[in-house]
Design an enzyme around this catalytic site. Structure first.
Site, PDB file in Angstrom:
ATOM      1  N   GLY A  10      43.550  52.750  -7.662  1.00  0.00           N
ATOM      2  CA  GLY A  10      44.076  54.091  -7.472  1.00  0.00           C
ATOM      3  C   GLY A  10      45.193  54.135  -6.436  1.00  0.00           C
ATOM      4  N   GLN A  11      45.916  55.249  -6.404  1.00  0.00           N
ATOM      5  CA  GLN A  11      47.041  55.390  -5.477  1.00  0.00           C
ATOM      6  C   GLN A  11      46.597  55.274  -4.023  1.00  0.00           C
ATOM      7  OE1 GLN A  11      50.397  58.188  -6.421  1.00  0.00           O
ATOM      8  NE2 GLN A  11      48.779  59.230  -7.568  1.00  0.00           N
ATOM      9  N   ASP A  36      30.023  50.034  -9.958  1.00  0.00           N
ATOM     10  CA  ASP A  36      30.167  50.973 -11.060  1.00  0.00           C
ATOM     11  C   ASP A  36      29.546  52.289 -10.615  1.00  0.00           C
ATOM     12  OD1 ASP A  36      30.064  52.492 -13.374  1.00  0.00           O
ATOM     13  OD2 ASP A  36      29.524  50.796 -14.663  1.00  0.00           O
ATOM     14  N   ALA A  60      37.941  58.365  -8.368  1.00  0.00           N
ATOM     15  CA  ALA A  60      37.757  59.695  -8.953  1.00  0.00           C
ATOM     16  C   ALA A  60      38.232  59.726 -10.398  1.00  0.00           C
ATOM     17  CB  ALA A  60      38.524  60.753  -8.148  1.00  0.00           C
ATOM     18  N   TYR A  61      37.657  60.644 -11.150  1.00  0.00           N
ATOM     19  CA  TYR A  61      38.158  60.982 -12.486  1.00  0.00           C
ATOM     20  C   TYR A  61      39.210  62.061 -12.253  1.00  0.00           C
ATOM     21  CZ  TYR A  61      38.113  62.729 -17.333  1.00  0.00           C
ATOM     22  OH  TYR A  61      38.457  63.108 -18.603  1.00  0.00           O
ATOM     23  N   THR A  62      40.486  61.749 -12.505  1.00  0.00           N
ATOM     24  CA  THR A  62      41.572  62.661 -12.146  1.00  0.00           C
ATOM     25  C   THR A  62      42.343  63.215 -13.338  1.00  0.00           C
ATOM     26  OG1 THR A  62      43.063  60.779 -11.857  1.00  0.00           O
ATOM     27  CG2 THR A  62      41.885  61.553  -9.898  1.00  0.00           C
ATOM     28  N   THR A 101      40.031  67.493  -3.112  1.00  0.00           N
ATOM     29  CA  THR A 101      41.247  68.022  -3.724  1.00  0.00           C
ATOM     30  C   THR A 101      41.451  69.515  -3.487  1.00  0.00           C
ATOM     31  OG1 THR A 101      42.322  68.389  -5.892  1.00  0.00           O
ATOM     32  CG2 THR A 101      39.943  68.355  -5.858  1.00  0.00           C
ATOM     33  N   ASP A 102      42.704  69.949  -3.634  1.00  0.00           N
ATOM     34  CA  ASP A 102      43.036  71.370  -3.600  1.00  0.00           C
ATOM     35  C   ASP A 102      42.451  72.136  -4.785  1.00  0.00           C
ATOM     36  OD1 ASP A 102      45.102  69.637  -4.902  1.00  0.00           O
ATOM     37  OD2 ASP A 102      45.853  71.571  -5.612  1.00  0.00           O
ATOM     38  N   TYR A 125      37.535  69.641 -13.599  1.00  0.00           N
ATOM     39  CA  TYR A 125      37.933  68.680 -12.569  1.00  0.00           C
ATOM     40  C   TYR A 125      37.617  69.219 -11.176  1.00  0.00           C
ATOM     41  CZ  TYR A 125      40.937  66.210  -9.288  1.00  0.00           C
ATOM     42  OH  TYR A 125      41.405  65.537  -8.191  1.00  0.00           O
TER      43      TYR A 125
END
Length: 294
Positions: A10-11, A36, A60-62, A101-102, A125
């Site tokens: 991820g980023q 996992d 995360a699932y994004t 997250t926002d 989400y």
């Protein structure tokens, strides 16, 4: 300091590996098959094998729109997975820094959101991420810091900056939403903030250092403003650019509703942790430069 981070590719994880190792820390990225999130026992085994000082829960699932048709998967990763990481950290009695997250807010306020504002996610989400941060705080409150971030971009993975540059390579103008505002934030700066919070959690048991914090770049922009700045930075390097055609959200319908106001007030983390991220315009240029090959 030895830090284990979930979400290997991820980023934020990739940025944390780069920034953390440059600062002399040992960063261990965890992912499948060793860890996992859908298999809670694997999380505990992975952390036990690594024996970190701090764990950063960044996986995360994004896929915001796809989550509307894959709610079980979104909750499995964002809620149950976060819970598994928090339980494993609690078992080892080590700090956990969890990324949120926002999207836990509905975007209806006319000012930036503070940590105490009521949450009201409008899609799967955001709801799954809210469930995740609630689980982390319920399971390991004495050692947990939840960091809400927003509009994340970097030289790594898929993100808005890379999408804009790709589109500009094929067309002269790009339609971009102009009535959603937020704080574009470099994942590299997020990584620096995480390292600062981790150091604070390691040296002090002060409860004030735990809990929920907003952590975004200074300054605000609409997506159209952000795109304009991306193309300007690229053009200065002799790269691709396009004209930005500013459109309302109504002209770009999506399965999941985006918050019109994604601005997060980051004054609390500045006061408590001493973390102040750069202005988004200052952070953008080096990312575009790296993507340009500089």
């Amino acid at each position: 300091m030895k830090i284990a981070v979930t979400g290997r590719t991820g980023q934020v994880a990739t940025s944390l590996i780069e920034r953390g190792r440059a600062a002399g820390h040992e960063i261990v990225a965890l992912g499948r098959p060793d860890l996992d999130l859908a298999v809670s026992d694997s999380v505990q085994r992975a952390l036990d094998a690594v024996a970190p000082d701090v764990v950063v829960s960044a996986a995360a699932y994004t896929a915001v729109d796809k989550a509307e048709t894959e709610p079980d998967l979104a909750y499995a990763v964002n809620a149950n997975g976060a819970s598994a990481v928090a339980k494993a950290a609690a078992t080892r009695d080590i700090p956990i820094i969890h990324l949120s997250t926002d999207y836990v807010f509905d975007g209806a306020l006319s000012r930036p959101y503070v940590e105490s504002d009521a949450t009201a996610p409008t899609g799967v989400y955001g709801a799954s991420k809210l469930a995740g941060e609630q689980a982390v705080l319920a399971l390991h409150a004495k050692q947990a810091a939840v960091l809400r971030v927003a509009w994340v971009y970097s030289p790594f993975g898929g993100n808005f900056v890379k999408t804009m540059l790709r589109l500009a390579a094929d067309r002269d103008d790009v339609a971009v939403v102009a009535d959603q505002i937020g704080n574009p934030t470099s994942a590299l700066d997020i990584a620096d903030g995480i390292l600062a919070v981790a150091r604070n959690l390691m040296v002090s048991a002060d409860p004030a250092l735990r809990g929920i914090f907003h952590m975004t770049a200074r300054g605000e922009a609409s997506w159209a403003d952000f795109a304009t700045a991306i193309f300007a930075a690229s053009a200065q390097l002799g790269g691709v650019r396009a004209d930005v055609r500013r459109i309302p959200t109504s002209d770009y319908p999506t399965p999941a509703r985006r918050p019109a106001n994604s601005r997060l007030d980051s004054r609390n983390i500045a006061q408590v942790h001493g973390v102040v991220l750069p202005h988004w315009r200052d952070a953008l240029e080096p990312v575009v430069t790296r993507l340009h090959g500089g």
